[in-house]
Write an enzyme that holds these catalytic residues in place. Structure first.
Site, short mmCIF file in Angstrom:
data_model
loop_
_atom_site.label_atom_id
_atom_site.label_comp_id
_atom_site.label_asym_id
_atom_site.label_seq_id
_atom_site.Cartn_x
_atom_site.Cartn_y
_atom_site.Cartn_z
N SER A 39 -10.29 4.80 -5.17
CA SER A 39 -10.11 3.38 -5.54
C SER A 39 -11.43 2.77 -5.99
O SER A 39 -11.49 2.04 -6.99
CB SER A 39 -9.59 2.60 -4.33
OG SER A 39 -8.30 3.02 -4.01
N GLY A 111 -1.81 5.61 -11.49
CA GLY A 111 -1.26 4.26 -11.38
C GLY A 111 -2.35 3.21 -11.35
O GLY A 111 -2.21 2.13 -11.93
N GLN A 187 -3.02 -2.67 -6.30
CA GLN A 187 -2.98 -2.52 -7.76
C GLN A 187 -2.47 -3.79 -8.41
O GLN A 187 -3.00 -4.24 -9.43
CB GLN A 187 -2.10 -1.32 -8.14
CG GLN A 187 -2.72 0.00 -7.71
CD GLN A 187 -1.87 1.21 -8.05
OE1 GLN A 187 -0.75 1.07 -8.52
NE2 GLN A 187 -2.41 2.38 -7.79
N ASP A 335 -1.47 5.73 1.61
CA ASP A 335 -1.62 7.05 1.00
C ASP A 335 -1.68 8.17 2.05
O ASP A 335 -1.65 9.36 1.70
CB ASP A 335 -2.88 7.10 0.14
CG ASP A 335 -2.73 6.21 -1.09
OD1 ASP A 335 -1.58 5.92 -1.48
OD2 ASP A 335 -3.76 5.80 -1.65
N ARG A 366 7.52 10.14 -2.25
CA ARG A 366 6.80 10.86 -1.18
C ARG A 366 7.60 10.98 0.11
O ARG A 366 7.33 11.87 0.91
CB ARG A 366 5.45 10.18 -0.92
CG ARG A 366 4.44 10.50 -2.00
CD ARG A 366 3.06 9.97 -1.71
NE ARG A 366 2.13 10.47 -2.72
CZ ARG A 366 0.97 9.93 -3.02
NH1 ARG A 366 0.56 8.85 -2.38
NH2 ARG A 366 0.21 10.47 -3.95
C1 S3P Z 1 -4.63 1.83 -4.92
C2 S3P Z 1 -3.66 1.10 -4.30
C3 S3P Z 1 -2.48 1.69 -3.65
C4 S3P Z 1 -2.67 3.17 -3.38
C5 S3P Z 1 -3.24 3.88 -4.58
C6 S3P Z 1 -4.60 3.30 -4.94
C7 S3P Z 1 -5.77 1.14 -5.57
O1 S3P Z 1 -1.36 1.54 -4.50
O2 S3P Z 1 -1.45 3.76 -3.00
O3 S3P Z 1 -3.40 5.27 -4.31
O4 S3P Z 1 -6.78 1.78 -5.86
O5 S3P Z 1 -5.65 -0.08 -5.78
P1 S3P Z 1 -0.44 0.23 -4.45
O6 S3P Z 1 -1.23 -0.92 -4.92
O7 S3P Z 1 0.70 0.55 -5.38
O8 S3P Z 1 0.00 0.09 -3.02
#
Ligand code: S3P
Length: 449
Positions: A39, A111, A187, A335, A366
């Site tokens: 992240s 993502g 995110q 995660d 998952r």
């Molecule tokens: C992340 C937020 C999480 C996490 C992803 C990384 C990020 O996702 O599962 O691996 O770096 O902001 P979500 O915002 O969909 O929960």
């Protein structure tokens, strides 16, 4: 790479990882250096690209996901040195100066790349962008970010009524909003905050529970002004800041450390020392749950580096107990749920995980993926609509299992295989490189017979 316990086998469309522990068992011993936080690596690349001057990043994750972020921002004019050493330099372009790319931006499997980047693209007035990703990413929901951006005035089109990538974006001058997010998602929060950078006014996001706050910390470090209200889980960004390049130090990823924490717990007579782990409180749900499960884990050398708390973690094997997990803990360990399911298989009693329906829209479903893998190995895992119910005390056999090309499923099943009676073969183990390119080498280095 082959020894008698760990073998990698190249198949026509997959790399299989075979874990074949000897019948007299193994232990895990040693010091482990984990890769940089995924992240934080994404955010450092993005903020470096849109700030004035030079940003240096130390300890960046060299996985495939940050490579996707780097190549997207290179395509929009940022000068980012190759991600082949953990020290990266970026010559920033300054806020609002991303160039229209000559081709479709490809976020690969990531993502975080597509959703965070979307906020920036949507706010670049008079520039046009197209973004896509791999098969998995093209099936993941984008409406969670498209909808709030549209409220800000963004023009975005995509498949299935603008809910799936590929997406086309006509950049606009966006306007301020206060968005009440229905999900606790870093995110979503980060996309809106990045979208708010060029807004004339304040952009606020309120979430139902606190998600990871790396964007907030890093935006402030680069010079943005934020108002944070911990009581309501709200964050407000004051638009049009001056962002200045920084020296970022990326701590080790607690989501990668989690594999060794659980391995150290469940493989008898083990002791592992994991160095330089980020212990930001929005990420340490895994440590709290392992404590509830009676794990023997100590935090040593606690320190703060570049605004993020860090510690070395020592884990010794012990008998885990089942527990119940849900509510606001979930976004703080989202995660880590697949590897926690592995821990629960070897715990005494039942472990219940609830409020985790978000796992169904990750790199794979998952909940389904880990339940089917662990059940194939002989565990008792019941899938719930929003979680898992796991009956512990299982004896795992060892069989062929599918990772569904999901890095965290592949690595979780590999750790489960360390306690299998026979060989466990994990298909598409190459997916580990998304977040942990050296996973197999590290595993090999700590196994003692
Ligand atoms: C992340 C937020 C999480 C996490 C992803 C990384 C990020 O996702 O599962 O691996 O770096 O902001 P979500 O915002 O969909 O929960």
């Amino acid at each position: 790479m082959t020894n008698s316990i760990i073998t990698l086998k190249n198949q026509p469309d997959s790399q299989d990882l075979i874990i074949n522990p000897p019948s007299k068992g193994i232990t895990l011993q040693g010091k482990i250096q984990i890769p940089g936080d995924k992240s934080i690596s994404h955010r450092a690349l993005m903020l470096g690209a849109i700030s004035e001057g030079i940003t240096t990043i130390q300890g960046i994750l060299l996985g495939e996901d940050p490579q996707s972020t780097a190549s997207c921002f290179r395509a929009m004019g940022a000068e980012i040195s190759p991600l082949n050493t953990t020290e990266v330099t970026i010559k920033g372009m300054g806020l609002g100066n991303l160039q229209e790319p000559q081709d479709v931006l490809n976020a690969g499997n990531s993502g975080t790349t597509i959703r965070l980047m979307l906020g920036l693209l949507a706010s670049h007035n008079n520039r046009f962008f197209a973004v896509t990703g791999d098969n998995s990413l093209r099936s993941r929901p984008m409406s969670r970010v498209v909808k709030p951006l549209q409220e800000m005035g963004a023009h975005i089109w995509g498949r299935k009524q603008n809910t799936l990538a590929p997406l086309a974006i006509a950049g606009k001058q966006l306007k301020p909003i206060h968005y009440h997010s229905p999900i606790a998602s870093a995110q979503v929060k980060s996309c809106i905050l990045l979208g708010g950078l060029m807004v004339d006014g304040k952009t606020t996001v309120t979430e139902p529970a606190l998600s990871r706050d790396h964007s907030e910390r890093m935006l402030q470090a680069f010079g943005a002004e934020l108002e944070i209200d911990g009581d309501t889980n709200s964050v407000t960004l004051i638009g049009q800041p001056h962002l200045q390049g920084q020296q970022v130090v990326v701590p080790g990823d607690i989501s990668s450390a989690a594999f060794w924490l659980i391995a150290g717990c469940i493989v008898p007579d083990s002791e592992l020392y994991i160095e330089n782990v980020g212990i930001n409180p929005t990420r340490t749900g895994i440590l709290e749950v392992l404590e509830m499960m009676n794990a023997d884990i100590s935090l040593e050398n606690q320190r703060v580096i570049a605004g993020e708390p860090i510690a070395d973690l020592r884990v010794k094997s012990c008998q885990l107990q089942g527990c119940e997990i849900g509510g606001s803990l979930i976004p703080r360990l989202i995660d880590e749920i697949p590897i926690l399911a592995v821990a629960a298989v070897f715990a005494q009693g039942i472990t219940t995980i609830k409020d985790a329906a978000e796992l169904r829209v990750k790199e794979s479903d998952r909940l389904a993926a880990i339940a089917s893998g662990l059940n194939a190995l002989g565990a008792k895992v019941n899938e719930l609509p929003d979680g898992l119910e796991i009956t512990g005390g299982g004896n795992l056999e060892g069989i062929e299992v599918d990772s569904f090309k999901d890095h965290r499923i592949a690595m979780s099943l590999a750790i489960a295989g360390l306690r299998g009676k026979n060989a466990t073969t994990i298909h598409h183990a190459e997916s580990a490189a998304i977040s942990y390119p050296d996973f197999v080498e590290t595993l090999q280095s700590i196994i003692k017979v």
